[in-house]
Design a protein around this motif. Structure first.
Motif, short mmCIF file in Angstrom:
data_model
loop_
_atom_site.label_atom_id
_atom_site.label_comp_id
_atom_site.label_asym_id
_atom_site.label_seq_id
_atom_site.Cartn_x
_atom_site.Cartn_y
_atom_site.Cartn_z
N ASP A 30 0.24 -4.35 5.70
CA ASP A 30 -0.16 -4.13 7.07
C ASP A 30 -1.57 -4.71 7.24
O ASP A 30 -2.39 -4.61 6.34
N HIS A 62 -6.90 -3.25 6.61
CA HIS A 62 -6.01 -2.15 7.02
C HIS A 62 -6.62 -0.82 6.57
O HIS A 62 -7.24 -0.76 5.51
N HIS A 121 0.87 -1.17 0.00
CA HIS A 121 0.00 0.00 0.00
C HIS A 121 0.90 1.22 0.00
O HIS A 121 2.13 1.09 -0.15
N HIS A 131 -3.18 -2.69 12.81
CA HIS A 131 -2.00 -3.57 12.85
C HIS A 131 -2.26 -4.81 13.69
O HIS A 131 -3.28 -4.93 14.35
N HIS A 185 0.99 3.93 2.38
CA HIS A 185 1.30 4.70 3.59
C HIS A 185 2.79 5.04 3.58
O HIS A 185 3.61 4.29 3.02
ZN ZN Z 1 -0.16 1.05 6.65
#
Ligand code: ZN
Ligand code: ZN
Length: 274
Positions: A174, A153, A68, A216, A70
């Motif tokens: 995650d 997530h 992803h 998480h 992030h």
């Molecule tokens: Zn993340």
């Protein structure tokens, strides 16, 4: 053909933590290079990408699979010096974005002012991008099968499974787990893999105390998944920066006492299947 190897270049989650108190396990964020022969398949572009970069002499191509976007998984990208080499190529794939958003635009956005001084167009390597729908399967090279699965997530994330000559490896981060029983679909996805790399940001105790809802998981949830999927080896990964070397040593001792085929990933570790 050379035996496959897994090089852990960045094993932290959330934020880099280069303090001496974290030196044993390392402070770089997520980046792992899975090498089949001469084929480099890289999971994520956190700050560990800087260390990977310095290992790439003579390598002409990588396939970069993003879980992803992030920050901790992409913030190494604007500093990826290999992309200044016109003889280098990098194919970036992602599957977590909503309909109508494209990974090329997201990565270019990281390098727009006022965040970064140079636009992505300054790179003169051959950069290519593919958006896929999470759940799709595809092949890399001639014989590396890639499976993908949606992870629970915030803003979405993609889990990957590589099945190639001599190594099957799952990259599951995650993710936030749900309860004590592993998701059966995820257990099937990781089933019998040689190596499961999993988001172990917290301990179960921390999760219950303050981390529920943060997106998480825990090393204990990872171990429950590893056992449900009968994986060969379980790598504790995406360490919280709050866990210094003393805390990580304690996690390593507790986890390996419960499961012998388990280890704590650390920056610079090179892992090979037995
Ligand atoms: Zn993340
Ligand atoms: Zn992360």
């Amino acid at each position: 053909m050379k035996s496959p190897v897994v090089c852990f270049w960045g094993t932290r989650g959330s934020a880099p933590c280069p303090e001496p108190s974290h030196a044993k396990y390392g402070g770089h964020t997520s980046c792992i290079d899975v090498i089949y022969g001469d084929h480099h398949i890289v999971f994520d572009a956190g700050t560990g990408l800087q260390a990977l970069d310095r290992s790439l002499a003579g390598v002409g191509h990588i396939d970069l699979l993003l879980s992803h976007t992030h920050f901790d998984h992409v913030c190494g990208f604007p500093h990826f010096k290999a992309l200044f080499n016109p003889n280098f190529s990098c194919h970036i794939r992602a599957g977590h974005l909503p309909e109508g958003e494209y990974i090329e635009a997201i990565m270019a956005g990281l390098m727009e002012p006022p965040y970064f001084p140079m636009p992505m167009s300054f790179f003169n390597a051959q950069l290519s991008f593919t958006d896929f729908r999470v759940g799709e399967r595809f092949i890399l090279g001639s014989d590396i099968r890639v499976g993908t699965i949606a992870l629970n997530h915030t803003n979405g994330a993609t889990g990957y499974r590589l099945d190639g000559p001599g190594l099957s490896v799952c990259y599951i981060t995650d993710i936030e787990h749900d309860g004590l029983v592993p998701d059966p679909d995820l257990a099937t996805f990781v089933s019998q893999a040689d190596l499961l790399i999993y988001d172990c940001s917290y301990t179960d105790e921390e999760y219950d105390a303050f981390a529920k809802g943060r997106g998480h998981s825990t090393w204990q949830a990872g171990m429950r998944l590893a056992k449900a999927g009968s994986v060969g080896n379980f790598a504790i990964f995406h360490h919280d920066p709050a866990h210094d070397d003393i805390a990580m040593d304690a996690i390593a001792a507790e986890a390996t006492a419960e499961m012998s085929n388990c280890f704590v990933a650390r920056d610079g570790l090179v892992w090979q299947p037995a």
